[in-house]
Motif scaffolding. Structure first.
Motif, short mmCIF file in Angstrom:
data_model
loop_
_atom_site.label_atom_id
_atom_site.label_comp_id
_atom_site.label_asym_id
_atom_site.label_seq_id
_atom_site.Cartn_x
_atom_site.Cartn_y
_atom_site.Cartn_z
N ILE A 136 0.82 -1.21 0.00
CA ILE A 136 0.00 0.00 0.00
C ILE A 136 0.86 1.27 0.00
N PHE A 137 2.05 1.23 0.58
CA PHE A 137 2.88 2.42 0.72
C PHE A 137 3.19 3.12 -0.60
N PRO A 138 3.62 2.43 -1.66
CA PRO A 138 3.88 3.14 -2.93
C PRO A 138 2.62 3.79 -3.51
N ASP A 139 1.49 3.12 -3.37
CA ASP A 139 0.24 3.70 -3.86
C ASP A 139 -0.13 4.95 -3.06
N TRP A 140 0.11 4.91 -1.77
CA TRP A 140 -0.16 6.06 -0.90
C TRP A 140 0.72 7.24 -1.31
N LEU A 141 1.99 6.96 -1.64
CA LEU A 141 2.89 8.03 -2.09
C LEU A 141 2.38 8.64 -3.41
N LYS A 142 1.90 7.79 -4.32
CA LYS A 142 1.35 8.29 -5.59
C LYS A 142 0.13 9.16 -5.34
N ILE A 143 -0.72 8.76 -4.43
CA ILE A 143 -1.92 9.53 -4.10
C ILE A 143 -1.53 10.89 -3.55
N MET A 144 -0.55 10.95 -2.66
CA MET A 144 -0.10 12.22 -2.09
C MET A 144 0.50 13.12 -3.19
N ALA A 145 1.28 12.54 -4.08
CA ALA A 145 1.87 13.32 -5.18
C ALA A 145 0.77 13.84 -6.10
N ASN A 146 -0.23 13.03 -6.37
CA ASN A 146 -1.34 13.46 -7.23
C ASN A 146 -2.16 14.56 -6.57
N LYS A 147 -2.34 14.50 -5.26
CA LYS A 147 -3.07 15.56 -4.56
C LYS A 147 -2.31 16.87 -4.65
N LYS A 148 -0.98 16.81 -4.49
CA LYS A 148 -0.17 18.01 -4.58
C LYS A 148 -0.24 18.59 -5.99
N GLU A 149 -0.14 17.72 -6.99
CA GLU A 149 -0.23 18.18 -8.38
C GLU A 149 -1.62 18.75 -8.67
N LEU A 150 -2.65 18.17 -8.09
CA LEU A 150 -4.01 18.66 -8.30
C LEU A 150 -4.16 20.07 -7.76
N THR A 151 -3.62 20.34 -6.59
CA THR A 151 -3.72 21.70 -6.04
C THR A 151 -2.97 22.70 -6.92
N ILE A 152 -1.81 22.30 -7.43
CA ILE A 152 -1.05 23.18 -8.33
C ILE A 152 -1.84 23.44 -9.60
N LEU A 153 -2.43 22.40 -10.16
CA LEU A 153 -3.21 22.56 -11.39
C LEU A 153 -4.46 23.39 -11.16
N GLU A 154 -5.09 23.26 -10.00
CA GLU A 154 -6.28 24.05 -9.70
C GLU A 154 -5.94 25.53 -9.60
N THR A 155 -4.82 25.87 -8.96
CA THR A 155 -4.43 27.27 -8.87
C THR A 155 -4.08 27.81 -10.26
N SER A 156 -3.41 27.00 -11.05
CA SER A 156 -3.08 27.41 -12.42
C SER A 156 -4.35 27.63 -13.23
#
Length: 99
Positions: free
Chosen positions: A31-51
């Motif tokens: 589960i740990f690698p998937d959790w890391l991907k989810i966190m990275a995607n959430k961070k990217e989502l916030t960046i894309l939303e502000t953009s």
């Protein structure tokens, strides 16, 4: 009379505990690698939303500018100020900002 725990029961309990520990460890490792991907995607989502919000604001500003440029008087004044265009026999006088 109190019955003691036999060796067989201790082995069975140890085996059950080790099995649960193995299962939990295996699940965490998977589960740990998937959790890391989810966190990275959430961070990217916030960046894309502000953009996206910035692009929407920019679009609104451009639409307002296009609307202003539809007005002939504004267009004439804009061309004179921005590109120093003049009509025949008009003189441009520039004022310097030095004090």
């Amino acid at each position: 009379m109190k019955k003691g725990v036999t060796k067989k029961e201790k082995r069975r309990l140890t085996l059950i505990i080790l099995t649960f520990i193995f299962i939990i460890t295996f699940m965490c490792i998977n589960i740990f690698p998937d959790w890391l991907k989810i966190m990275a995607n959430k961070k990217e989502l916030t960046i894309l939303e502000t953009s996206y919000k910035e692009l929407l604001d920019n679009e609104e500003a451009l639409k307002a500018e296009v609307q202003k440029l539809q007005n002939p008087e504004y267009l004439e004044r804009y061309a004179k100020e921005k590109f120093l265009y003049t009509k025949d026999r008009e003189i441009i006088i520039r004022k310097s900002d030095t004090n």
